[in-house]
Write an enzyme that holds these catalytic residues in place. Structure first.
Site, mmCIF file in Angstrom:
data_model
loop_
_atom_site.group_PDB
_atom_site.id
_atom_site.type_symbol
_atom_site.label_atom_id
_atom_site.label_comp_id
_atom_site.label_asym_id
_atom_site.label_seq_id
_atom_site.Cartn_x
_atom_site.Cartn_y
_atom_site.Cartn_z
ATOM 1 C CG ASP A 1 5.112 8.856 8.469
ATOM 2 O OD1 ASP A 1 5.215 7.397 8.397
ATOM 3 O OD2 ASP A 1 5.157 9.361 7.195
ATOM 4 C CE1 TYR B 1 2.409 -0.135 4.761
ATOM 5 C CE2 TYR B 1 -0.216 0.564 4.704
ATOM 6 C CZ TYR B 1 1.354 0.762 4.099
ATOM 7 O OH TYR B 1 1.627 1.688 3.585
ATOM 8 C CE LYS B 2 5.857 1.169 6.489
ATOM 9 N NZ LYS B 2 6.285 0.729 5.554
HETATM 10 C C1 LIG Z 1 7.387 5.922 6.538
HETATM 11 C C2 LIG Z 1 5.932 6.112 5.540
HETATM 12 N N1 LIG Z 1 5.388 6.813 5.477
HETATM 13 C C3 LIG Z 1 3.941 7.323 4.667
HETATM 14 C C4 LIG Z 1 4.350 6.022 4.005
HETATM 15 C C5 LIG Z 1 2.849 5.558 2.784
HETATM 16 O O1 LIG Z 1 1.640 4.841 3.485
HETATM 17 P P1 LIG Z 1 0.195 4.670 2.913
HETATM 18 O O2 LIG Z 1 0.642 3.963 1.123
HETATM 19 O O3 LIG Z 1 -0.771 4.096 3.531
HETATM 20 O O4 LIG Z 1 -0.088 5.831 2.705
HETATM 21 C C6 LIG Z 1 4.645 4.382 3.772
HETATM 22 C C7 LIG Z 1 4.606 3.621 3.157
HETATM 23 O O5 LIG Z 1 5.482 2.557 3.309
HETATM 24 C C8 LIG Z 1 5.616 5.310 5.035
HETATM 25 O O6 LIG Z 1 7.247 3.804 5.368
#
Ligand SMILES: Cc1ncc(COP(=O)(O)O)c(C=O)c1O
Length: 410
Positions: free
Chosen positions: A211, A236-237
């Protein structure tokens, strides 16, 4: 010595006026400083780009064209004439160099959560027939990955075992089917050893899923170089794609034929307009697609990626480390001793692009910081998170943030 004590010791002696002068010198020497003009920003110190990146200034006009001309005038012709249909792969190829991937291995679409599910189930399915009955998941993970890993384990009849990333090498065995890890910890900003852990997972004969939400766009990832199997990340980050912009899925080229998606929608069919009752997966990364892409968000992301023109991830990483080093120096100069504890590793090799500080009444402290023009965020129960996006954060911003934090905690 705790990390917090080390932070203070490393920077002891720097005066409050000294850091202000240093900030000016660092900004003057910063080759990335002009990139800030590519964004819509005000005089707020925005240290929350690790949650929602700022708006690239040209995106609004581009979306005006997408909405008025492509949708309003061309209507359905835009699926071909405006390149809507191929946007997931095309934009995947735009993201590819930012994460060290050759073209043809990334598709954009769906949320990170959905892509975690696709990637992990597909990873476990690659081990079908081998008797491997265990999935390892980062015990410190962002919650959604843990929830989805639990569901993936139930669905594939495997056992889920949460393990801290540093302990993964010992936990691996002939039972391990797949491992789901975070490149950077969302809470502490700790950068995990992607090359080393991927090699360990491979040595155990398992599949590594990463991830990249908190690393892509902030530091080099090297997906191809390190032989990562599957990866997902949000846009989006640090990629500034906008609120809820679609996520991406990387499937290493030589694994694509074995990628058996648990969500085989019609967009991933070899012949999507054949409308056949039987499913046949498309060749290549396209088989990671599911249903109709979210075109407006996708095209906002595509426009946002233009801010990377002429920018290298290596230069961004160098500035990111300079910003976080300098923030720690300013915190030591401005914040009363003992008022905060740094959770983020000091070693560059273990630091992402954020600094997490633990303090008392952190929720209230962050509320006061935001009121004072410094936007970071609060993660319960006691963590202040400050994200540093090198494309638009400068050294004077960093000094101001630490100064206002110091005033808030005095
Ligand atoms: C490390 C990580 N994984 C997964 C997610 C979840 O992403 P999404 O809301 O796009 O499914 C986030 C959201 O901030 C995150 O920081």
């Amino acid at each position: 010595m705790s990390e917090a004590t080390e932070a203070t010791a490393a920077t002891e002696g720097t005066s409050a006026t000294g850091v202000a002068a240093t900030a000016a010198a660092l900004d003057a020497a910063d080759e990335l400083a002009p990139l800030r003009a590519r964004f819509t920003l005000d005089d707020v110190v925005y240290l929350d780009g690790n949650s929602l990146g700022a708006l690239p200034a040209h995106v609004a006009d581009r979306m005006d064209d997408v909405v008025r001309r492509q949708w309003g005038s061309l209507r359905i012709r835009s699926w071909d004439e405006s390149g809507w249909w191929t946007a997931p792969e095309r934009i995947g190829d735009r993201i590819a160099p930012l994460v060290g991937a050759a073209p043809g291995q990334i598709v954009v679409g769906d949320s990170t959560s959905v892509n975690v599910f696709k990637a992990l189930v597909a990873a476990v399915r690659m081990a079908d027939g081998t008797g491997r009955d265990e999935i390892l998941v980062d015990a410190t993970t962002f919650p959604t990955d843990g929830y989805l890993a639990g569901s993936a384990a139930r669905m594939t009849g495997r056992t889920l075992r949460p393990v801290a990333p540093a302990e993964v090498p010992e936990a691996l065995s002939g039972r391990t089917a797949a491992v789901l890890l975070n490149h950077v910890d969302y809470r502490t900003g700790r950068l995990h050893d992607l090359p080393g852990l991927t090699a360990a997972v491979h040595a155990a004969g398992a599949v590594a899923v990463w991830d990249l939400c908190h690393s892509a766009g902030a530091l080099p990832v090297g997906l191809d170089e390190h032989g990562v199997d599957l990866a997902v990340g949000c846009t989006y980050k640090y990629l500034n794609g906008g609120p809820g912009s679609p996520a991406y899925l990387y499937v290493r080229r030589d694994l694509q034929d074995r990628f058996d998606s648990p969500l085989p929608g019609w967009n991933s069919h070899a012949e999507p307009f054949g409308m056949r009752p039987d499913y046949e997966a498309a060749p290549g990364a396209v088989r990671g697609r599911v249903g109709t892409p979210d075109i407006l968000s996708l095209l906002a992301l595509e426009a946002a990626l233009d801010v990377w023109d002429g920018v290298t991830v290596e230069a961004v990483r160098a500035k990111s480390l300079a910003l976080t080093d300098f923030f720690l120096e300013c915190v030591a100069a401005h914040v009363p001793r003992g008022a905060v504890e740094c959770l983020t590793p000091l070693a560059h090799a273990e630091r992402g692009s954020q600094v997490a500080l633990r303090c008392r009444d952190a929720g209230e402290v962050m509320r006061r910081l935001v009121a004072g023009g410094v936007v970071g965020d609060f993660r319960p129960p006691d963590v202040l998170r400050f994200g540093f996006t090198p494309l638009y954060v400068g050294f004077a911003d960093v000094e101001r943030a630490a100064r206002i934090l110091g005033e808030t905690l005095s």
